[in-house]
Design a protein around this motif. Sequence first.
Motif, PDB file in Angstrom:
ATOM      1  N   VAL A  99     -43.025 -75.956  18.823  1.00  0.00           N
ATOM      2  CA  VAL A  99     -41.690 -76.554  18.769  1.00  0.00           C
ATOM      3  C   VAL A  99     -40.746 -75.511  19.354  1.00  0.00           C
ATOM      4  O   VAL A  99     -40.324 -74.585  18.667  1.00  0.00           O
ATOM      5  N   MET A 100     -40.442 -75.663  20.632  1.00  0.00           N
ATOM      6  CA  MET A 100     -39.660 -74.653  21.331  1.00  0.00           C
ATOM      7  C   MET A 100     -38.191 -75.040  21.471  1.00  0.00           C
ATOM      8  O   MET A 100     -37.313 -74.179  21.562  1.00  0.00           O
ATOM      9  N   THR A 101     -37.906 -76.328  21.472  1.00  0.00           N
ATOM     10  CA  THR A 101     -36.539 -76.827  21.593  1.00  0.00           C
ATOM     11  C   THR A 101     -36.516 -78.257  21.062  1.00  0.00           C
ATOM     12  O   THR A 101     -37.565 -78.820  20.730  1.00  0.00           O
ATOM     13  N   GLU A 102     -35.319 -78.839  20.915  1.00  0.00           N
ATOM     14  CA  GLU A 102     -35.183 -80.183  20.328  1.00  0.00           C
ATOM     15  C   GLU A 102     -35.969 -80.242  19.016  1.00  0.00           C
ATOM     16  O   GLU A 102     -36.753 -81.167  18.765  1.00  0.00           O
ATOM     17  N   HIS A 103     -35.716 -79.266  18.149  1.00  0.00           N
ATOM     18  CA  HIS A 103     -36.541 -79.034  16.975  1.00  0.00           C
ATOM     19  C   HIS A 103     -36.699 -80.251  16.071  1.00  0.00           C
ATOM     20  O   HIS A 103     -37.814 -80.573  15.643  1.00  0.00           O
TER      21      HIS A 103
ATOM     22  N   LEU B 221     -32.491 -74.588  12.126  1.00  0.00           N
ATOM     23  CA  LEU B 221     -33.487 -75.456  12.753  1.00  0.00           C
ATOM     24  C   LEU B 221     -34.897 -75.044  12.350  1.00  0.00           C
ATOM     25  O   LEU B 221     -35.740 -75.899  12.038  1.00  0.00           O
ATOM     26  N   VAL B 222     -35.148 -73.746  12.341  1.00  0.00           N
ATOM     27  CA  VAL B 222     -36.471 -73.265  11.948  1.00  0.00           C
ATOM     28  C   VAL B 222     -36.723 -73.535  10.465  1.00  0.00           C
ATOM     29  O   VAL B 222     -37.827 -73.903  10.065  1.00  0.00           O
ATOM     30  N   GLU B 223     -35.703 -73.365   9.628  1.00  0.00           N
ATOM     31  CA  GLU B 223     -35.846 -73.693   8.206  1.00  0.00           C
ATOM     32  C   GLU B 223     -36.219 -75.159   8.028  1.00  0.00           C
ATOM     33  O   GLU B 223     -37.068 -75.508   7.194  1.00  0.00           O
ATOM     34  N   HIS B 224     -35.583 -76.028   8.799  1.00  0.00           N
ATOM     35  CA  HIS B 224     -35.923 -77.453   8.738  1.00  0.00           C
ATOM     36  C   HIS B 224     -37.392 -77.675   9.137  1.00  0.00           C
ATOM     37  O   HIS B 224     -38.125 -78.415   8.459  1.00  0.00           O
ATOM     38  N   CYS B 225     -37.810 -77.019  10.211  1.00  0.00           N
ATOM     39  CA  CYS B 225     -39.188 -77.172  10.679  1.00  0.00           C
ATOM     40  C   CYS B 225     -40.178 -76.595   9.670  1.00  0.00           C
ATOM     41  O   CYS B 225     -41.269 -77.147   9.477  1.00  0.00           O
ATOM     42  N   MET B 226     -39.803 -75.497   9.023  1.00  0.00           N
ATOM     43  CA  MET B 226     -40.658 -74.928   7.984  1.00  0.00           C
ATOM     44  C   MET B 226     -40.870 -75.939   6.855  1.00  0.00           C
ATOM     45  O   MET B 226     -41.981 -76.090   6.335  1.00  0.00           O
ATOM     46  N   GLY B 227     -39.811 -76.639   6.488  1.00  0.00           N
ATOM     47  CA  GLY B 227     -39.939 -77.660   5.457  1.00  0.00           C
ATOM     48  C   GLY B 227     -40.886 -78.770   5.862  1.00  0.00           C
ATOM     49  O   GLY B 227     -41.684 -79.251   5.050  1.00  0.00           O
ATOM     50  N   GLU B 228     -40.824 -79.163   7.122  1.00  0.00           N
ATOM     51  CA  GLU B 228     -41.732 -80.198   7.618  1.00  0.00           C
ATOM     52  C   GLU B 228     -43.174 -79.697   7.620  1.00  0.00           C
ATOM     53  O   GLU B 228     -44.107 -80.443   7.277  1.00  0.00           O
ATOM     54  N   ALA B 229     -43.360 -78.437   8.003  1.00  0.00           N
ATOM     55  CA  ALA B 229     -44.711 -77.869   8.009  1.00  0.00           C
ATOM     56  C   ALA B 229     -45.268 -77.770   6.596  1.00  0.00           C
ATOM     57  O   ALA B 229     -46.455 -78.041   6.352  1.00  0.00           O
ATOM     58  N   GLN B 230     -44.421 -77.384   5.646  1.00  0.00           N
ATOM     59  CA  GLN B 230     -44.860 -77.294   4.253  1.00  0.00           C
ATOM     60  C   GLN B 230     -45.273 -78.659   3.713  1.00  0.00           C
ATOM     61  O   GLN B 230     -46.129 -78.750   2.827  1.00  0.00           O
ATOM     62  N   ALA B 231     -44.676 -79.721   4.252  1.00  0.00           N
ATOM     63  CA  ALA B 231     -44.961 -81.067   3.761  1.00  0.00           C
ATOM     64  C   ALA B 231     -46.256 -81.658   4.319  1.00  0.00           C
ATOM     65  O   ALA B 231     -46.699 -82.710   3.857  1.00  0.00           O
ATOM     66  N   ILE B 232     -46.864 -80.990   5.293  1.00  0.00           N
ATOM     67  CA  ILE B 232     -48.129 -81.492   5.834  1.00  0.00           C
ATOM     68  C   ILE B 232     -49.201 -81.401   4.755  1.00  0.00           C
ATOM     69  O   ILE B 232     -49.344 -80.386   4.077  1.00  0.00           O
ATOM     70  N   SER B 233     -49.955 -82.445   4.585  1.00  0.00           N
ATOM     71  CA  SER B 233     -50.961 -82.526   3.517  1.00  0.00           C
ATOM     72  C   SER B 233     -51.967 -81.386   3.618  1.00  0.00           C
ATOM     73  O   SER B 233     -52.383 -80.993   4.710  1.00  0.00           O
TER      74      SER B 233
ATOM     75  N   THR C   8     -30.556 -75.369  27.165  1.00  0.00           N
ATOM     76  CA  THR C   8     -30.230 -75.868  25.836  1.00  0.00           C
ATOM     77  C   THR C   8     -29.746 -74.717  24.949  1.00  0.00           C
ATOM     78  O   THR C   8     -30.370 -73.655  24.905  1.00  0.00           O
ATOM     79  N   VAL C   9     -28.647 -74.940  24.246  1.00  0.00           N
ATOM     80  CA  VAL C   9     -28.124 -73.962  23.300  1.00  0.00           C
ATOM     81  C   VAL C   9     -28.455 -74.437  21.889  1.00  0.00           C
ATOM     82  O   VAL C   9     -28.114 -75.559  21.508  1.00  0.00           O
ATOM     83  N   HIS C  10     -29.110 -73.581  21.129  1.00  0.00           N
ATOM     84  CA  HIS C  10     -29.421 -73.872  19.724  1.00  0.00           C
ATOM     85  C   HIS C  10     -28.338 -73.212  18.870  1.00  0.00           C
ATOM     86  O   HIS C  10     -28.346 -71.995  18.678  1.00  0.00           O
ATOM     87  N   ARG C  11     -27.409 -73.999  18.370  1.00  0.00           N
ATOM     88  CA  ARG C  11     -26.214 -73.437  17.729  1.00  0.00           C
ATOM     89  C   ARG C  11     -26.510 -72.781  16.389  1.00  0.00           C
ATOM     90  O   ARG C  11     -25.810 -71.865  15.976  1.00  0.00           O
ATOM     91  N   ASN C  12     -27.521 -73.229  15.710  1.00  0.00           N
ATOM     92  CA  ASN C  12     -27.904 -72.594  14.454  1.00  0.00           C
ATOM     93  C   ASN C  12     -29.427 -72.562  14.391  1.00  0.00           C
ATOM     94  O   ASN C  12     -30.052 -73.327  13.643  1.00  0.00           O
ATOM     95  N   PRO C  13     -30.048 -71.675  15.175  1.00  0.00           N
ATOM     96  CA  PRO C  13     -31.512 -71.704  15.277  1.00  0.00           C
ATOM     97  C   PRO C  13     -32.229 -71.416  13.967  1.00  0.00           C
ATOM     98  O   PRO C  13     -33.311 -71.952  13.714  1.00  0.00           O
ATOM     99  N   LYS C  14     -31.650 -70.585  13.111  1.00  0.00           N
ATOM    100  CA  LYS C  14     -32.309 -70.321  11.830  1.00  0.00           C
ATOM    101  C   LYS C  14     -32.379 -71.580  10.978  1.00  0.00           C
ATOM    102  O   LYS C  14     -33.401 -71.852  10.325  1.00  0.00           O
TER     103      LYS C  14
ATOM    104  N   ASN D 222     -39.778 -71.847  17.655  1.00  0.00           N
ATOM    105  CA  ASN D 222     -38.905 -70.973  18.442  1.00  0.00           C
ATOM    106  C   ASN D 222     -37.545 -70.827  17.766  1.00  0.00           C
ATOM    107  O   ASN D 222     -36.896 -71.816  17.435  1.00  0.00           O
ATOM    108  N   ILE D 223     -37.106 -69.575  17.580  1.00  0.00           N
ATOM    109  CA  ILE D 223     -35.834 -69.312  16.914  1.00  0.00           C
ATOM    110  C   ILE D 223     -34.808 -68.721  17.891  1.00  0.00           C
ATOM    111  O   ILE D 223     -33.756 -68.232  17.474  1.00  0.00           O
ATOM    112  N   ALA D 224     -35.070 -68.832  19.193  1.00  0.00           N
ATOM    113  CA  ALA D 224     -34.130 -68.321  20.190  1.00  0.00           C
ATOM    114  C   ALA D 224     -32.841 -69.151  20.192  1.00  0.00           C
ATOM    115  O   ALA D 224     -32.858 -70.347  19.891  1.00  0.00           O
ATOM    116  N   GLU D 225     -31.728 -68.511  20.557  1.00  0.00           N
ATOM    117  CA  GLU D 225     -30.435 -69.198  20.571  1.00  0.00           C
ATOM    118  C   GLU D 225     -30.268 -70.120  21.767  1.00  0.00           C
ATOM    119  O   GLU D 225     -29.375 -70.969  21.767  1.00  0.00           O
TER     120      GLU D 225
END
Length: 239
Positions: A104-108, A166-178, A158-164, A142-145
């Motif tokens: 997940v590099m962009t459009e997180h 976005l990564v926190e959101h993705c971490m939550g999705e990964a944690q939810a994988i069975s 693409t500018v990631h205005r709050n990349p941390k 990806n946590i690049a700005e």
Amino acid sequence: MPLPNSFLAHLRAAPYHPRSDKHSNALADAIVTDLVAACTSLATAAVEGKVVWDTNFDLIYGTATWNTDLVLGEPPPGAAPPEDAPIRKTSPSSVHIAIEIKGVMTEHRKAVKNRKRDLESHHTHVHNYNPSAIAGGVMVLNIAERFKSPLRAEDDITVHRNPKALVEHCMGEAQAISVRGGPTGNGLDAKCVIVVEDDNIDVAAAEYFETPPAPQIGDPMHYDAFIQRLCAEWSTRFG
């Protein structure tokens, strides 16, 4: 087990392209190297020629085929033990470990939904193939700005205005994988998240991001825990 230097070197040498398998192949190679180094039982079987590995392997169950990023398993008939490597690379005759690698590099927020769905489908296919097979999943975040996609115009960055966040959101999705707790049930047998900082512009400056929200030592989704889990499950089921 530290994050693999060889994969970081690859990130620094080659721009990321979502339609290429070069990045997943590089990480697959690193995972095999680290797994063999960390897992005595698997290393012994590998040097005796009883376990082999391959990338981009078509795992077939019934009429369904899943092209899997990394597999380890029993060698084909007539395969010799490795001569100049700790484990031979060739297509296995049956699969013990099947690992899917997703980025997940962009459009997180959009991308992570698709990657989560892919990993859920991956473990279902693997366990339909063989309930005892070990299904692993890796998500690279990806946590690049900013990020330059090769699929967009040269000046479209693409500018990631709050990349941390976005990564926190993705971490939550990964944690939810069975996740399942043995050779029965539904879910991945092992999963991990690797966080990188890579804008795809100055590729030589790519780095691992190892502070929160990246998984920390002791987190089940840390790379070290992933390698240890694969070793423990393989040793119990196939060692």
